[in-house]
Design a protein around this motif. Structure first.
Motif: not given
Length: 480
Positions: A120-126
């Protein structure tokens, strides 16, 4: 020789079928191989590693009760705060987080809760989730040889002591923790540049092209930050950490451990120490008309460390049940306890099978491998790695192969140096943590390739194991 080859094929077939069926099948099918060797080929049954198994049961029980108390959620919540506070460094922070969670709890399966958060953190940060997810899974597994309550570390200490290399658990992790941490960081550095960024990845862009796909990828937020952690759950964590610290302190200061008197056999051909403090030789006893084939005397014996570990861990579990509201039924239902007990059955069956085969053919093995291993000690690392690929358990690798390695004359410091090679089951991506990581990555970037071996975990795993082994070997040679 032909019979030996047939028996070896039976062992390998049992390991293959066990790993293919997974879970409890590892131990059960190893039992089938054991029955064939004993009843059909007449081999003498080896000795199952009961001392190691008892310690694992105690550790799994303690960790399972911690999870039931809610303490594990607090640890995961603290880890999530770190990851969400510094999302730009997720590729490095994610594996370091899963690494130390495993070090604390003794099992890599704790990563199931944190992996969706990493995604989730990775996707939200791109950031391409494959970068942190793959190495985070690898880090959670290699950290098993860095945990003071893991089966692999406990077994290494106990088996080494029985073979003359007296090394404590703190001494083992003093070498493995920095070594594996270096390996994890180097692999994370490589991972930080792997694959296309999400905005340039055609497969990812195709996945989010539809409203449904975009909602699936971006709409699902996994978090434990909103969960309220009770004071009892936090108290359970303190009890758990206190138990680990106490084990380390007692392992370093074994002189303060309690001692008790036991009856000890003395060779009748040697001098005998009388209760008065006087030493009497066998010749002097013979002149007095006393001829002894052997005698027994009372002698103080310090309690063994493997018993100390068991006592402390089950006591900590009891404290968490009594003072922290942990429910035993919830502990048994948790994935930490279940995966740990599966490991117990696997080690029980696999180690017993291996002990029976190697014990019956040790002379042939020494003749076949003795010269090669004595001249090229590092080749034992390949045995560790290949065996790990077959059986998916670092604890089982140590219990099965370490006695053989000592019998071949390999020094203890060399075996400690190649211990990271006991983790090789990332090679074929059929282990639950790797499969779960693929399924939890909503972006689809963490995957198993068309040709199976070209999967997301291969290169990070190889880099991590190779670097960790090189550093571990160097540190072990310097210290021991």
């Amino acid at each position: 020789m032909l019979i030996t080859i047939i028996e070896l094929l039976v062992v390998l077939l049992a390991l293959y079928l066990g790993s293919r069926y997974g879970s409890l099948a590892l131990g059960a099918i190893a039992g089938f191989g054991l029955a064939f060797l004993v009843f059909d080929h007449g081999l003498e049954p080896g000795t199952p590693p009961t001392d190691v198994i008892y310690i694992i049961v105690a550790a799994v029980t303690c960790a399972g009760v911690l999870q039931a108390s809610g303490g594990m959620d607090w640890l995961i919540q603290l880890a999530e705060k770190l990851l969400r506070r510094h999302p730009q460094h997720i590729t490095f922070l994610a594996p370091i987080t899963t690494f130390f969670l495993t070090v604390l709890v003794g099992t890599g399966h704790v990563m199931y809760t944190i992996m969706p958060i990493i995604t989730d953190v990775s996707i939200k940060k791109g950031i391409r989730p494959e970068r942190p997810c793959a190495i985070a899974s690898v880090a959670s597994m290699i950290a098993i040889i860095c945990s003071p309550i893991s089966a692999a570390v406990i077994a290494f200490s106990a088996i080494s002591a029985a073979n003359g290399f007296h090394i404590t658990i703190p001494q083992i992790v003093m070498v493995t923790i920095p070594s594996c941490l270096v390996g994890v960081i180097v692999a994370a550095a490589w991972s930080s540049r792997r694959g296309l960024d999400l905005d340039k990845d055609p497969e990812f862009q195709k996945r989010i092209a539809t409203p449904e796909g975009r909602e699936y990828v971006f709409g699902n937020t996994n978090t434990l930050l909103t969960k309220e952690i009770s004071s009892k759950a936090k108290r359970a964590v303190y009890i758990f950490l206190a138990a680990i610290v106490l084990i380390i302190v007692l392992a370093l200061s074994q002189k303060i451990l309690p001692a008790y008197e036991t009856v000890k056999a003395i060779d009748g051909a040697k001098d005998v120490l009388l209760p008065t403090g006087k030493t009497v030789s066998p010749e002097q006893l013979a002149k007095a008309g006393i001829v002894m084939a052997g005698v027994t005397v009372k002698a103080p014996v310090t309690i063994k460390m493997y018993l100390v570990i068991q006592i402390i861990l089950i006591t900590a579990a009891a404290f968490m049940i009594i003072f922290c509201g942990a429910k035993p039924k919830s502990a048994v239902a948790g994935n930490v306890w279940q995966s740990g007990m599966v490991a117990v059955v696997a080690i029980y069956g696999i180690a017993w099978l291996a002990n029976t085969f190697f014990g019956a053919h040790m002379d042939s093995i020494k003749e076949l491998l003795g010269t090669m291993v004595s001249e090229y000690r590092w080749t034992i690392a390949l045995m560790f790695f290949i065996f790990s690929v077959l059986i998916n358990s670092q604890g089982a690798v140590v219990v099965s192969l370490l006695p053989v390695a000592y019998a071949l004359g390999i020094p203890g410091w060399v075996l400690l140096g190649v211990l990271p090679c006991a983790y090789g089951y990332f090679f074929i991506p059929n282990y639950p943590t790797d499969i779960a990581t693929v399924n939890m990555d909503r972006s689809g970037t963490t995957k198993i390739g068309k040709y199976v071996l070209n999967h997301s975990f291969m290169v990070p795993g190889l880099i991590c194991v190779v670097v960790s082994t090189l550093v571990c070997y160097l540190l072990s040679s310097i210290i021991f």
